[in-house]
Design a protein around this motif. Structure first.
Motif, PDB file in Angstrom:
ATOM      1  N   LYS B  46       3.384   1.208  -6.555  1.00 20.52           N
ATOM      2  CA  LYS B  46       3.489   1.331  -5.097  1.00 20.52           C
ATOM      3  C   LYS B  46       4.949   1.333  -4.631  1.00 20.52           C
ATOM      4  O   LYS B  46       5.374   2.209  -3.881  1.00 20.52           O
ATOM      5  CB  LYS B  46       2.736   0.169  -4.418  1.00 20.52           C
ATOM      6  CG  LYS B  46       1.285   0.031  -4.861  1.00 20.52           C
ATOM      7  CD  LYS B  46       0.584  -1.109  -4.164  1.00 20.52           C
ATOM      8  CE  LYS B  46       1.170  -2.489  -4.451  1.00 20.52           C
ATOM      9  NZ  LYS B  46       1.039  -2.951  -5.836  1.00 20.52           N
ATOM     10  N   SER B  47       5.706   0.348  -5.092  1.00 23.50           N
ATOM     11  CA  SER B  47       7.107   0.268  -4.675  1.00 23.50           C
ATOM     12  C   SER B  47       7.891   1.466  -5.185  1.00 23.50           C
ATOM     13  O   SER B  47       8.788   1.976  -4.507  1.00 23.50           O
ATOM     14  CB  SER B  47       7.753  -1.021  -5.186  1.00 23.50           C
ATOM     15  OG  SER B  47       7.108  -2.141  -4.611  1.00 23.50           O
ATOM     16  N   THR B  48       7.560   1.905  -6.381  1.00 30.57           N
ATOM     17  CA  THR B  48       8.255   3.057  -6.951  1.00 30.57           C
ATOM     18  C   THR B  48       8.029   4.293  -6.085  1.00 30.57           C
ATOM     19  O   THR B  48       8.978   5.032  -5.775  1.00 30.57           O
ATOM     20  CB  THR B  48       7.760   3.312  -8.388  1.00 30.57           C
ATOM     21  OG1 THR B  48       7.923   2.117  -9.144  1.00 30.57           O
ATOM     22  CG2 THR B  48       8.528   4.443  -9.031  1.00 30.57           C
ATOM     23  N   TYR B  88      12.201  -2.738   2.242  1.00 29.20           N
ATOM     24  CA  TYR B  88      11.961  -2.885   0.820  1.00 29.20           C
ATOM     25  C   TYR B  88      11.280  -4.214   0.526  1.00 29.20           C
ATOM     26  O   TYR B  88      11.432  -5.179   1.270  1.00 29.20           O
ATOM     27  CB  TYR B  88      13.287  -2.846   0.051  1.00 29.20           C
ATOM     28  CG  TYR B  88      13.928  -1.484   0.037  1.00 29.20           C
ATOM     29  CD1 TYR B  88      13.502  -0.503  -0.851  1.00 29.20           C
ATOM     30  CD2 TYR B  88      14.964  -1.178   0.904  1.00 29.20           C
ATOM     31  CE1 TYR B  88      14.092   0.739  -0.876  1.00 29.20           C
ATOM     32  CE2 TYR B  88      15.571   0.064   0.880  1.00 29.20           C
ATOM     33  CZ  TYR B  88      15.128   1.030  -0.008  1.00 29.20           C
ATOM     34  OH  TYR B  88      15.719   2.254  -0.029  1.00 29.20           O
ATOM     35  N   GLN B  89      10.575  -4.231  -0.579  1.00 29.65           N
ATOM     36  CA  GLN B  89       9.892  -5.451  -0.988  1.00 29.65           C
ATOM     37  C   GLN B  89      10.873  -6.612  -1.141  1.00 29.65           C
ATOM     38  O   GLN B  89      10.578  -7.738  -0.785  1.00 29.65           O
ATOM     39  CB  GLN B  89       9.159  -5.209  -2.320  1.00 29.65           C
ATOM     40  CG  GLN B  89       8.220  -6.320  -2.710  1.00 29.65           C
ATOM     41  CD  GLN B  89       7.296  -5.898  -3.841  1.00 29.65           C
ATOM     42  OE1 GLN B  89       7.454  -4.840  -4.458  1.00 29.65           O
ATOM     43  NE2 GLN B  89       6.313  -6.721  -4.116  1.00 29.65           N
ATOM     44  N   ASP B  90      12.081  -6.309  -1.661  1.00 32.68           N
ATOM     45  CA  ASP B  90      13.090  -7.374  -1.826  1.00 32.68           C
ATOM     46  C   ASP B  90      13.952  -7.530  -0.577  1.00 32.68           C
ATOM     47  O   ASP B  90      14.932  -8.261  -0.575  1.00 32.68           O
ATOM     48  CB  ASP B  90      13.940  -7.116  -3.066  1.00 32.68           C
ATOM     49  CG  ASP B  90      14.760  -5.843  -2.949  1.00 32.68           C
ATOM     50  OD1 ASP B  90      14.945  -5.334  -1.828  1.00 32.68           O
ATOM     51  OD2 ASP B  90      15.242  -5.342  -3.979  1.00 32.68           O
ATOM     52  N   LEU B 171       6.759   0.379   4.813  1.00 27.21           N
ATOM     53  CA  LEU B 171       6.878  -1.077   4.761  1.00 27.21           C
ATOM     54  C   LEU B 171       6.260  -1.585   3.465  1.00 27.21           C
ATOM     55  O   LEU B 171       5.064  -1.420   3.238  1.00 27.21           O
ATOM     56  CB  LEU B 171       6.170  -1.701   5.963  1.00 27.21           C
ATOM     57  CG  LEU B 171       6.642  -1.191   7.334  1.00 27.21           C
ATOM     58  CD1 LEU B 171       5.470  -1.009   8.270  1.00 27.21           C
ATOM     59  CD2 LEU B 171       7.654  -2.134   7.936  1.00 27.21           C
ATOM     60  N   ASP B 172       7.089  -2.201   2.617  1.00 19.88           N
ATOM     61  CA  ASP B 172       6.603  -2.694   1.331  1.00 19.88           C
ATOM     62  C   ASP B 172       6.312  -4.184   1.450  1.00 19.88           C
ATOM     63  O   ASP B 172       7.214  -5.005   1.429  1.00 19.88           O
ATOM     64  CB  ASP B 172       7.638  -2.420   0.231  1.00 19.88           C
ATOM     65  CG  ASP B 172       7.035  -2.550  -1.164  1.00 19.88           C
ATOM     66  OD1 ASP B 172       5.916  -3.086  -1.274  1.00 19.88           O
ATOM     67  OD2 ASP B 172       7.693  -2.108  -2.117  1.00 19.88           O
ATOM     68  N   GLU B 173       5.056  -4.537   1.612  1.00 23.88           N
ATOM     69  CA  GLU B 173       4.599  -5.915   1.791  1.00 23.88           C
ATOM     70  C   GLU B 173       5.370  -6.624   2.892  1.00 23.88           C
ATOM     71  O   GLU B 173       6.014  -7.638   2.663  1.00 23.88           O
ATOM     72  CB  GLU B 173       4.701  -6.661   0.463  1.00 23.88           C
ATOM     73  CG  GLU B 173       3.932  -5.925  -0.624  1.00 23.88           C
ATOM     74  CD  GLU B 173       3.701  -6.766  -1.865  1.00 23.88           C
ATOM     75  OE1 GLU B 173       3.743  -7.993  -1.748  1.00 23.88           O
ATOM     76  OE2 GLU B 173       3.460  -6.185  -2.921  1.00 23.88           O
ATOM     77  N   PRO B 174       5.265  -6.089   4.124  1.00 15.97           N
ATOM     78  CA  PRO B 174       6.063  -6.645   5.224  1.00 15.97           C
ATOM     79  C   PRO B 174       5.594  -8.036   5.669  1.00 15.97           C
ATOM     80  O   PRO B 174       6.330  -8.719   6.357  1.00 15.97           O
ATOM     81  CB  PRO B 174       5.848  -5.639   6.353  1.00 15.97           C
ATOM     82  CG  PRO B 174       4.531  -5.008   6.057  1.00 15.97           C
ATOM     83  CD  PRO B 174       4.448  -4.950   4.559  1.00 15.97           C
TER      84      PRO B 174
END
Ligand SMILES: Nc1ncnc2c1ncn2[C@@H]1O[C@H](COP(=O)(O)OP(=O)(O)OP(=O)(O)O)[C@@H](O)[C@H]1O
Ligand SMILES: [Mg+2]
Lengths: 338, 254
Positions: B46-48, B88-90, B171-174
């Motif tokens: 997903k993040s990729t 980003y997730q991070d 939005l990556d796991e906002p």
């Protein structure tokens, strides 16, 4: 009634005391605080114990020592902040005035020869940076190799012997031979670099690169470019310092610079509050760090303490200031949280 | 929903990292005024996928069509010019920098003139305004981000992404580190952004119920592929759980 007034007055005094204390704490929380205090204490100490300390002649010598370390520290500070280090800068310091000398010898006007030497220094930085960021070699290793490579190059082209620095006395005077010329250059560079670090995108991105490499690049910052640029900057400043010193001394020595001046510049930066791990640091801190180191060395020399003892004390001094820096850093964080 | 114009289409995206194949031919479509929910296992890619759409990583192969035109994204800045913003997730925040510097990281407001010095005052004011607008409560924008809680940091990262004139928002796991109240505020904000009608939103999430609640359409990613895709209204938490469980059993049996 009387008791009340007394109480009020006591409260006033205590709130005033508190305000002063708060101010003092705010100052302590700035990155340069501890080191400024150390510098002031050292100057007072040497002035009290030695009547030759605050004389014009001594201040001049002192300013020249400090100037060289300061200029190199400006570069190393930028590099340390973005998470890298340059061990080879002291050899660029030795090489640059030779490039200037030989270029001038070949018929190139001195000013152009000087610029050529700075450009060559920049190319060395570019190579350091490119190897580090493109091939993923730690800069500690890249620049250690470059350290020996450039030293060999300088010794080869100079045949290991010093030459007379070219140029008219007037030009030499401006470029460092005049008493306070070198420190004037250093202060000018400190001001410019302070503005670059604090008030430009380049400076902000340098902090971001060292603070969070992946995050900075996710935000679209070209971290490779930032790092490489700071390698170039450090090399150019190293070369420029070597040239200033060559003009000041009047001769260009292949054995000048080296690891000693580089370590002192790094020490100045770190003592001044720049984090070896990257992400934080100030130019002014590096300047004050260089002042502390210069004052220590000069003061001890005046007191007749020999060179071996000096190194011992400097070493201990660096450790103590760094420890107090870390301690004050903690205090800063606690202070900010509450 | 299919009446909405398409903002972005990814076709057959493949991404390999050496031996690891993170994406094995993924195609998605994002539409204006629509929220796409992306669900899936850890390591599903997903993040990729998101980092390819933001221009952070180039795909090994596959096509990206943005606003009807095929583009090869050169950089994050390039994607941003095309209106693509992301969290980003991070989070991609720099702990040692102030909140307002983080909000404007890599698109700082500068003074005119040859030196383009940072206009910190303008950034500070704009940061206060923007955080106020989206209802993020923070004592001072001068605070360094490392002093903030996880949820507050997440809010800053979201505020950064929704600030610009974006057209595609990823939005990556906002909501990962957020308390119920803060998560509610962010969901409200996302739904308000959706109301604008011209913004295509994709959210990577782990909470099925929450996702079905917010998203118009959901996709499920497993081991580098899309294994399921449906309108939210036409599916349920139960159905999604069944799919994942069946998949898991099949994998264990193999
Ligand atoms: N830069 C990289 N180098 C090598 N492998 C990578 C890289 N980035 C991701 N991967 C691999 O690609 C796969 C997919 O990772 P990705 O981060 O996209 O998963 P994800 O679906 O976001 O998972 P999560 O839910 O845990 O965030 C994983 O196997 C991961 O190890
Ligand atoms: Mg992920």
């Amino acid at each position: 009634m009387r008791g009340d007034q007394g109480l009020l007055r006591a409260r006033d005094v205590s709130s005033m005391r508190r305000a002063v204390w708060d101010q003092f704490h705010a100052f302590l929380r700035t990155r340069e605080a501890s080191i400024v205090i150390v510098a002031v204490v050292l100057v007072i100490y040497f002035e009290v114990t030695n009547s030759n300390f605050l004389t014009n002649a001594n201040l001049q010598t002192l300013s020249q020592t400090i100037a060289a370390w300061t200029i190199i520290a400006c570069g190393e500070t930028m590099l340390l902040i973005c998470g890298e280090i340059d061990l080879s800068v002291g050899q660029v310091f030795a090489l640059a005035p030779f490039i200037m000398y030989f270029a001038h010898d070949a018929g190139i006007p001195l000013v152009l020869a000087l610029l050529l030497a700075l450009a060559a220094s920049g190319v060395i930085g570019l190579i350091n940076g490119t190897i580090t960021v493109r091939l993923g070699v730690p800069s500690f290793v890249t620049t250690l190799g470059m350290f020996y490579l450039i030293n060999g190059l300088t010794l080869t082209i100079s045949h290991g012997s010093p030459v007379e620095t070219p140029g008219s006395p007037e030009f030499a005077a401006v470029m460092g031979a005049e008493g306070y010329a070198e420190i004037a250059w250093a202060i000018a560079i400190v001001i410019v670099m302070h503005i670059v670090l604090r008030h430009t995108r380049w400076g902000l991105h340098t902090v971001a690169t060292g603070g969070n490499l992946l995050g900075a690049s996710e935000a679209g910052i070209n971290t490779n470019r930032i790092k490489t640029g700071n390698f170039v900057l450090t090399s150019v400043l190293g070369g420029f310092t070597g040239i200033l010193e060559a003009f000041r001394i009047g001769s260009t020595d292949p054995l000048a610079g080296g690891s000693n001046i580089m370590f002192l510049a790094v020490a100045a930066a770190v003592i001044g509050g720049t984090a070896l791990a990257g992400g934080a640091g100030t130019i002014v801190g590096g300047f004050v760090g260089a002042i502390v180191l210069g004052v220590l060395r000069d003061g001890f020399t005046l007191e007749g303490i020999n060179a071996f003892t000096f190194d011992l004390i400097i070493g201990a001094g660096i450790l103590v200031t760094m420890l107090s820096n870390i301690h004050l850093g903690r205090l800063r964080q606690l202070g900010g949280r509450s | 929903m299919s009446g909405h114009p398409e903002a972005l289409r990814a076709e057959n995206i493949v991404k390999r990292f050496g031996q690891v194949t993170a994406l094995e031919g993924v195609s998605i479509s994002m539409r204006q005024g629509e929220i796409l929910g992306i669900l899936g296992d850890n390591g599903a890619g997903k993040s990729t996928l998101m980092k390819i759409i933001t221009g952070f990583q180039p795909p090994t192969s596959g096509r990206l069509i943005i606003g009807g035109q095929e583009v090869a994204l050169r950089s994050v800045d390039h994607a941003r010019e095309l209106g693509i913003e992301c969290v980003y997730q991070d989070l991609a925040l720099v702990g040692g920098l102030s909140i307002y510097h983080n909000l404007f990281l890599n698109r700082e407001i500068t003074y005119k003139g040859p030196f383009r010095l940072l206009n910190n005052e303008a950034m500070r004011q704009a940061a206060i305004e923007r955080l106020g607008e989206i209802g993020v409560n923070i004592p001072s924008v001068d605070l360094e981000v490392e002093r903030l809680s996880g949820g507050q940091r997440q809010a800053i990262a979201v505020a950064r992404a929704v600030g610009g004139a974006s057209r595609i928002l990823l939005l990556d796991e906002p909501l990962a580190a957020m308390g119920a109240r803060e998560a509610g505020a962010i969901i409200d904000l996302i739904l308000r952004l959706k109301q604008r009608g011209d913004l295509a939103i994709a959210m990577i999430m782990h909470n099925y119920a929450q996702t079905l609640d917010i998203a118009d359409r959901i996709i499920l990613m497993q081991r580098g592929r899309i294994t399921y895709e449906k309108e939210s209204a036409a599916t349920s938490v139960q159905e999604l759980m069944d799919i994942v469980r069946r998949e898991y059993r099949a994998m264990r049996a193999a």
